[in-house]
Scaffold this motif. Structure first.
Motif, short mmCIF file in Angstrom:
data_model
loop_
_atom_site.label_atom_id
_atom_site.label_comp_id
_atom_site.label_asym_id
_atom_site.label_seq_id
_atom_site.Cartn_x
_atom_site.Cartn_y
_atom_site.Cartn_z
N GLU A 181 38.04 42.18 -10.40
CA GLU A 181 38.25 41.17 -11.51
C GLU A 181 37.05 40.27 -11.22
O GLU A 181 37.16 39.63 -9.95
CB GLU A 181 39.55 40.51 -11.53
N GLY A 204 38.13 42.37 -16.27
CA GLY A 204 39.61 42.08 -15.78
C GLY A 204 39.88 40.35 -15.98
O GLY A 204 40.93 40.25 -15.24
N GLU A 320 37.23 39.07 -23.07
CA GLU A 320 36.00 39.09 -21.96
C GLU A 320 34.99 38.69 -22.67
O GLU A 320 34.55 38.51 -23.62
CB GLU A 320 35.83 40.64 -21.68
#
Length: 621
Positions: A181, A204, A320
Motif C-alpha cells: 500500500e 491500496g 485511488e
C-alpha cells in the motif's frame, strides 16, 4: 510557638506510596524479547528529528527520550503513513540520475527533484545552469486521511528504487503505508531528452485517503538568475499555462499577478531562456496561478527573478490517484519545444496573430538556415536583415515615390491654401481634386509604411526569444542575447543603466539620419494645425532607441542599426538614381490634363463636401 512533633502516620504513608511505585515499575518493565527490537530501532532516523535527536559518533541518540518514543510519536502523528518513518529510506538521502543533457537529484524527503541541472550550458558568469537547487522549488500533495489527519508529502519520506528498461532509467519513489500500500512518484529519464515521463499513482489507499476532502497539488519555484541583466531577463520571465481546448494564457511581468482557469493541460515556469514545465495527459479540473516579482532593486536582488506558484486539485478514480504526466527541464528553444507536438511552442513569446505566424514560418526557419553555414550569428543577423530590406524595397520605393509626388505638388497646394484660407471646406475640396488629377495621395505614403509594421514587430519579438543567440559573441558584443558594453559607469542613470552600449548608439544615429531624410521636407513646411510636431518626433525616436535599447539584447540593436543603414542606402539610390523629380512633375501635369474618372468613394466624399458647403452658404444668408 508550638514545637513540631514527629508524625508517625506521615512516615507510614510515605513508605506505602514508595512501595506502590516500586511494584508498578517492576510489573511494567519490558521483557528481554521486547528490549532487543527497541534497541535496534534506536538506529533508525525518523522524520521530524532535530539536531539533538541525531546520533553522535558512537551512534547514541542525543535526546531525552528513547528513539522508540520518537518513532511512536511519528506514527501517532502520521497515522497509516507512519510506516514509512520506520523504513531505512527515511533519511535525507538523494538519488542522482542523468543523461546527455540533464542531471537530476531526487530527494527521499518529499520524493521530488532537489536539483535539476541543464548540461552543456553556462550562466553569464560561466556557472552551471541550475533550474532547481538549494530549496528554490517544492512539489507537494496535500491530503486528508480517513482518520482526520492532514498531511503534506513534502514532509514525508519516500523509498527510492532505480531500475533500467533498455536505455531508459526508471526512478520509483514510494510513500508506503505497507509493502503493498503506497503512493508512488514514477520518473522515466530517456537518453538525450529534456522531457521526463512522470506519473502519480496510489495502490491500496482507498480506505486511507479521504475522498470527501480536496487533494491539492502545489508546485512552487523561484527562478534563478542566468543572464547579465536580471531586469532584462525578468522582462521575459513568465508563467504560461494551457487550458480549455488548447487555449493558452500568461500572467505577464507585473509585480504580483494571479489567474484561475479550468481544464489545465500544462503549466510552464519560463525563465527567459530556460523553462520548467509540468504537463498532464488528463487535464486538471482547475488551476490557480501566482507570479510574484522578486526584483525590486537590481543592485540588491541578484539571485532570483520571480516566484511562481501553481495549485491544482487532484481527483480520485475508484478511490485511488492515477495521473500520467511529464516534466520538462530545459531550454526555452522554439525548435526543441515544437518537436514535442504538445503546443509548447506557445511558451516562446513570438507574438500573436500574424506576428507569430511570420516568426514561425518565415524568420525562424530562415535564420536557422543562415546560421547553419555562416561563420557567425552576428553575420547571420546582418544577412537576414539585408534580405528583409531587399524584399521590402518595393514598398520603400512606393513610399518614397509618394513623398516625391507630394513634394512636387507642394507649391500648388500652398497656392490653394492661400487662395481659400478663409474657406477651409473649399480648400479641402480643391486639394482633393488636385490629388485626384495628379494621381497622388498623402495616404499612399502611409500605407506602405503600415505594411512593414508586421515585419518589424515580428523581428522585435524574434531576436529576444532566439535561444541560438545566447552566449554567442560578435565584434565587441560578448553575448548577442544580452547588452553589449563599451564602458561601465560609476553610477546608475534612471531608465538608462550603469553602462554604455555601442550598438544602440549606432542604431540611434542611423534612425536620426533616416528621420532627417524622411521628415526634413515636412519640417520645412509651415506646421499645420492638428498635425504632429515632426521635429519633436525626429529627435524623440533616436533618443528612445538610445535609452530603451541600452539594456536590450545587442542582437536586436544590431538588427535595427543594419536595417536603418540599408534603408538609408536604398532611399539614396531611389532618390538619385531611380526617381527623377522633373519627370514626375511632367507626368503629374500630363495627368491633370486627362479626364479623371472618380471612383464611388471619391465621388461620394466630394458630394458630401459640396452639400456641406451649400449648407454653410445658406446659414450665412
Amino acid at each position: 510557638m508550638e514545637e513540631k512533633k514527629f508524625d508517625v502516620q506521615s512516615l507510614i504513608g510515605f513508605i506505602l506510596i514508595g512501595g506502590i511505585l516500586l511494584w508498578m515499575l517492576y510489573t511494567n518493565s519490558p521483557s528481554e524479547e521486547v528490549v532487543e527490537p527497541q534497541q535496534e530501532t534506536q538506529q533508525v532516523e525518523t522524520p521530524g528529528n532535530t539536531d539533538a535527536d541525531q546520533p553522535d559518533q558512537q551512534g547514541e541518540i542525543k535526546s531525552p527520550g528513547s528513539d522508540s518514543t520518537a518513532l511512536a510519536e511519528a506514527r501517532e502523528r502520521l497515522g497509516a503513513f507512519g510506516y514509512s518513518a520506520s523504513l531505512p529510506s527515511a533519511t535525507e538521502n538523494t538519488t542522482t540520475v542523468s543523461n546527455d543533457v540533464l542531471e537530476l537529484e531526487i530527494d527521499n524527503k518529499g520524493g521530488y527533484i532537489s536539483e535539476a541541472r541543464v548540461k552543456n550550458f553556462q550562466t553569464y558568469d560561466d556557472e552551471p545552469v541550475y533550474l532547481i537547487k538549494d530549496g528554490n522549488a517544492s512539489f507537494n500533495i496535500n491530503f486528508t486521511t480517513t482518520d482526520g489527519r492532514t498531511l503534506d508529502t513534502e514532509n514525508l519520506y519516500f523509498e527510492p528504487e532505480v531500475t533500467k528498461n533498455g536505455d531508459n532509467t526508471i526512478i520509483s519513489m514510494k510513500l508506503k503505508v505497507s509493502q503493498d500500500e503506497f503512493l508512488e512518484y514514477r520518473y522515466v529519464l530517456k537518453p538525450g531528452e529534456y522531457m521526463l515521463d512522470f506519473s502519480i499513482r496510489s495502490q491500496g489507499l482507498k480506505n486511507v485517503l479521504n475522498s470527501s476532502r480536496d487533494i491539492n497539488l502545489n508546485w512552487q519555484l523561484k527562478g534563478y538568475r542566468h543572464a547579465k541583466s536580471i531586469s532584462y531577463e525578468n522582462r521575459y520571465t513568465d508563467l504560461i499555462y494551457e487550458y480549455g481546448d488548447g487555449d493558452d494564457d500568461n500572467l505577464g511581468a507585473g509585480d504580483l499577478e494571479e489567474s484561475e482557469d479550468e481544464d489545465i493541460s500544462y503549466v510552464a515556469f519560463k525563465q527567459h531562456f530556460f523553462s520548467s514545465i509540468l504537463l498532464t495527459d488528463d487535464p486538471f479540473q482547475r488551476g490557480k496561478f501566482i507570479s510574484e516579482n522578486l526584483v525590486e532593486d537590481e543592485e540588491v536582488d541578484t539571485l532570483y527573478t520571480k516566484n511562481f506558484i501553481a495549485q491544482m486539485p487532484l481527483e480520485l478514480n475508484g478511490g485511488e490517484l492515477n495521473y500520467n504526466m511529464n516534466w520538462y527541464y530545459g531550454p526555452t528553444d522554439y525548435k526543441i519545444l515544437n518537436n514535442y507536438d504538445r503546443n509548447l511552442d506557445e511558451v516562446v513569446p513570438l507574438g500573436w496573430g500574424i506576428f507569430g505566424w511570420i516568426n514561425k514560418y518565415v524568420f525562424i526557419p530562415f535564420f536557422a538556415f543562415l546560421s547553419g553555414f555562416l561563420p557567425s550569428y552576428g553575420i547571420a543577423i546582418i544577412v537576414m536583415t539585408i534580405v528583409v530590406r531587399i524584399v521590402l524595397s518595393p514598398v520603400t520605393y512606393k513610399s518614397y515615390l509618394s513623398q516625391a509626388k507630394m513634394k512636387v505638388l507642394r507649391p500648388e497646394i500652398n497656392e490653394l491654401n492661400e487662395k481659400h484660407k478663409d474657406n477651409p471646406m473649399k480648400k479641402q475640396q480643391e486639394t482633393m481634386k488636385l490629388y485626384s488629377k495628379a494621381g497622388a495621395s498623402p495616404m499612399s505614403g502611409c500605407l506602405p509604411a503600415l505594411m512593414q509594421i508586421p515585419v518589424f514587430y515580428a523581428l522585435f519579438q524574434f531576436f529576444p526569444s532566439a535561444f541560438q543567440l545566447r552566449n554567442k559573441s560578435f565584434l565587441w558584443a560578448e553575448d548577442l542575447s544580452s547588452y553589449d558594453t563599451i564602458a561601465e559607469l560609476p553610477f546608475t542613470i534612471p531608465f538608462y543603466g550603469d553602462h554604455v552600449s555601442l550598438f544602440p548608439i549606432l542604431a540611434s544615429i542611423a534612425i536620426f539620419i533616416y528621420m532627417m531624410m524622411t521628415t526634413g521636407q515636412s519640417m520645412q513646411q509651415a506646421q499645420q494645425p492638428g498635425m504632429p510636431n515632426m521635429k519633436f518626433i525626429m529627435y524623440l525616436s533616436p533618443l528612445f532607441m538610445l535609452v530603451f535599447f541600452n539594456n536590450y539584447a545587442s542582437g536586436l540593436s544590431l538588427y535595427y542599426f543594419t536595417s536603418n543603414l540599408i534603408t538609408i542606402g536604398i532611399m539614396l539610390v531611389i532618390k538619385y538614381v531611380i526617381i527623377d523629380e522633373e519627370k514626375i512633375h511632367a507626368k503629374i501635369q500630363e495627368n491633370k490634363k486627362k479626364p479623371k474618372k472618380q471612383n464611388k468613394f471619391t465621388r461620394k466624399m466630394q458630394e458630401m463636401m459640396e452639400q456641406a458647403e451649400q449648407q454653410q452658404k445658406q446659414k450665412k444668408k
